[in-house]
Design an enzyme around this catalytic site. Structure first.
Site, mmCIF file in Angstrom:
data_model
loop_
_atom_site.group_PDB
_atom_site.id
_atom_site.type_symbol
_atom_site.label_atom_id
_atom_site.label_comp_id
_atom_site.label_asym_id
_atom_site.label_seq_id
_atom_site.Cartn_x
_atom_site.Cartn_y
_atom_site.Cartn_z
ATOM 1 N N CYS A 114 20.653 10.088 40.218
ATOM 2 C CA CYS A 114 21.277 9.931 41.537
ATOM 3 C C CYS A 114 22.107 8.657 41.606
ATOM 4 C CB CYS A 114 20.202 9.868 42.619
ATOM 5 S SG CYS A 114 19.147 11.316 42.721
ATOM 6 N N GLU A 132 22.237 6.367 43.908
ATOM 7 C CA GLU A 132 21.502 5.192 44.369
ATOM 8 C C GLU A 132 20.827 4.475 43.210
ATOM 9 O OE1 GLU A 132 21.499 8.304 45.581
ATOM 10 O OE2 GLU A 132 20.591 8.374 47.572
ATOM 11 N N CYS A 141 14.728 7.934 44.704
ATOM 12 C CA CYS A 141 15.611 6.827 45.076
ATOM 13 C C CYS A 141 14.957 5.924 46.110
ATOM 14 C CB CYS A 141 16.951 7.358 45.587
ATOM 15 S SG CYS A 141 17.932 8.097 44.259
#
Length: 159
Positions: free
Chosen positions: A73, A75, A115
């Site tokens: 991801c 993030e 995340c």
């Protein structure tokens, strides 16, 4: 039996123009990052921009893989880059947005559980909160710390 609730507040903004200047700048960088995401499978381009304590802004985006669990991801790409390259710099804030067909998605993009855990670890590491700006074409939500997004979190205290 005792019933308990978790409560937290968040800021809601109608558009990027309403955001504080520093947050709006991070959102712009997150949009820039999302444009470079590698998302050939989902076509859901996510961008993240991290603001370090020295005012440096670092960007990350989602990196998909045909073997889905092997991707990462936006993030975590941004946070891990920050922590790997600037280990003494506290992360003050992170902005997260997603683009579909080149436009911001209509719903606010919130971080996945992995995340949220990575944000919480970074927050715990520096013993200071991370401001999280989550955006969409229809508005923005801002929370003052990662712990609000993961109230029953796992931390090093449990080890």
């Amino acid at each position: 039996m005792k019933k308990t609730e978790f409560n937290f507040s968040y800021e809601a903004y109608k558009n990027a123009e309403e955001l504080p200047v520093e947050d709006a700048r991070l959102v712009e960088k997150a949009i820039e990052a999302a444009k470079n995401a590698y998302a050939p499978y989902s076509e859901f381009n996510v961008g993240a921009a991290v603001l370090l304590e020295d005012e440096r802004i670092l960007m990350g985006n989602n990196q998909e893989n045909a073997a889905y669990p092997s991707g990462l991801c936006a993030e975590r790409v941004a946070l891990f880059y920050a922590n790997a390259n600037y280990p003494e710099q506290r992360v003050k804030a992170i902005a997260i947005v997603a683009l579909k067909e080149g436009k911001m998605v209509p719903s606010v993009v919130t971080p996945c559980g992995n995340c949220r855990q990575a944000m919480l670890e970074t927050e715990t590491r520096f013993k200071k909160p991370i401001r999280i700006i989550m955006g969409s074409q229809n508005g923005f939500w801002v929370v003052d710390k990662a712990h609000y997004l993961l109230p029953l979190s796992f931390t090093g205290d449990a080890l």
